[in-house]
Design a protein around this motif. Structure first.
Motif, PDB file in Angstrom:
ATOM      1  N   LEU A  50       0.817  -1.218   0.000  1.00 16.49           N
ATOM      2  CA  LEU A  50       0.000   0.000   0.000  1.00 16.49           C
ATOM      3  C   LEU A  50       0.849   1.266   0.000  1.00 16.49           C
ATOM      4  CD1 LEU A  50      -2.793  -0.916   2.570  1.00 16.49           C
ATOM      5  CD2 LEU A  50      -3.089  -0.578   0.113  1.00 16.49           C
ATOM      6  N   GLN A  93     -10.559   0.384   1.589  1.00 15.04           N
ATOM      7  CA  GLN A  93      -9.989   1.718   1.345  1.00 15.04           C
ATOM      8  C   GLN A  93     -11.094   2.768   1.182  1.00 15.04           C
ATOM      9  OE1 GLN A  93      -6.726   1.236   2.622  1.00 15.04           O
ATOM     10  NE2 GLN A  93      -6.810   3.150   1.538  1.00 15.04           N
ATOM     11  N   HIS A 113      -4.058   7.531   2.850  1.00 11.62           N
ATOM     12  CA  HIS A 113      -5.054   6.601   2.322  1.00 11.62           C
ATOM     13  C   HIS A 113      -5.507   6.977   0.909  1.00 11.62           C
ATOM     14  CE1 HIS A 113      -5.530   3.615   5.446  1.00 11.62           C
ATOM     15  NE2 HIS A 113      -5.175   4.578   6.279  1.00 11.62           N
ATOM     16  N   TYR A 116      -2.730   5.328  -0.938  1.00 14.70           N
ATOM     17  CA  TYR A 116      -2.933   3.875  -0.919  1.00 14.70           C
ATOM     18  C   TYR A 116      -4.036   3.492  -1.906  1.00 14.70           C
ATOM     19  CZ  TYR A 116      -0.626   4.034   3.738  1.00 14.70           C
ATOM     20  OH  TYR A 116       0.222   4.235   4.784  1.00 14.70           O
ATOM     21  N   SER A 117      -5.109   4.267  -1.912  1.00 19.61           N
ATOM     22  CA  SER A 117      -6.243   3.979  -2.797  1.00 19.61           C
ATOM     23  C   SER A 117      -5.825   4.053  -4.256  1.00 19.61           C
ATOM     24  CB  SER A 117      -7.398   4.940  -2.518  1.00 19.61           C
ATOM     25  OG  SER A 117      -7.881   4.742  -1.205  1.00 19.61           O
TER      26      SER A 117
END
Length: 189
Positions: A50, A93, A113, A116-117
């Motif tokens: 991630l 997510q 995030h 990460y997404s």
């Protein structure tokens, strides 16, 4: 602390004397609970997928401040909650984006995030729509704050990609320039 001001626990138990174990509920009979998955190695592998190489630096500096806390995060969150069946990583997510946007005041984590997404395949439009869709539920200011974080993260990603492309192209251009300069020098001689 007087009995009148002592904090009361379940059933009015006096919590001021924690050594008094006779009033505690016996939890040794809870053998029928499903064991939670806690897989440190799976957590580390997932976080590496991630977050990429930047995770080690962030966690290392956090460990210097709060020893053991990053290991708890990796083990319980990425090696525990994320390992549960029932939601695909993409869905987790989306839930994280929604929760962090709704919470507000956690811009660094929200930006992480968003990154990460993107790494797992969510598009900028999908991430944007998660935050737009939250507006009626969490309020316009929090949705807008989430969109600002997303926009900044998208711009940062675009700038990094452009810089990476420039670094890749630079050696070719340098070689081209050197060849042109050598040819020009030969022609002038």
């Amino acid at each position: 602390m007087s009995p009148a001001t002592a904090p009361a626990g379940p059933g009015g138990t006096d919590l001021s004397n924690r050594t008094n174990r006779t009033n505690r509920t016996d939890l040794t009979n809870l053998t029928n609970l499903t064991e939670a998955p806690l897989d440190r190695a799976a957590g580390r592998a997932l976080l590496a997928d991630l977050a990429g190489p930047g995770a080690a630096g962030t966690l290392g500096s956090l460990d210097a401040l709060a020893p053991g806390f990053p290991d708890w995060i990796v083990t319980s969150l990425f090696g525990g909650i994320y390992q549960r069946p029932g939601l695909a990583l993409r869905d987790r997510q989306i839930a994280n984006l929604a929760a962090l946007t709704a919470l507000g005041g956690v811009e660094p984590q929200l930006a992480d995030h968003v990154r990460y997404s993107r790494r797992i395949g969510l598009t900028e439009m999908e991430i944007t729509e998660v935050m737009v869709g939250l507006a009626p539920y969490v309020g316009l200011p929090k949705a807008l704050a989430g969109l600002r974080v997303a926009a900044a993260t998208f711009a940062e990603s675009t700038a990094e990609t452009a810089a990476s492309d420039d670094e890749t192209a630079a050696p070719e251009n340098a070689a081209e320039t050197a060849t042109t300069n050598a040819t020009t020098a030969e022609a002038e001689a």
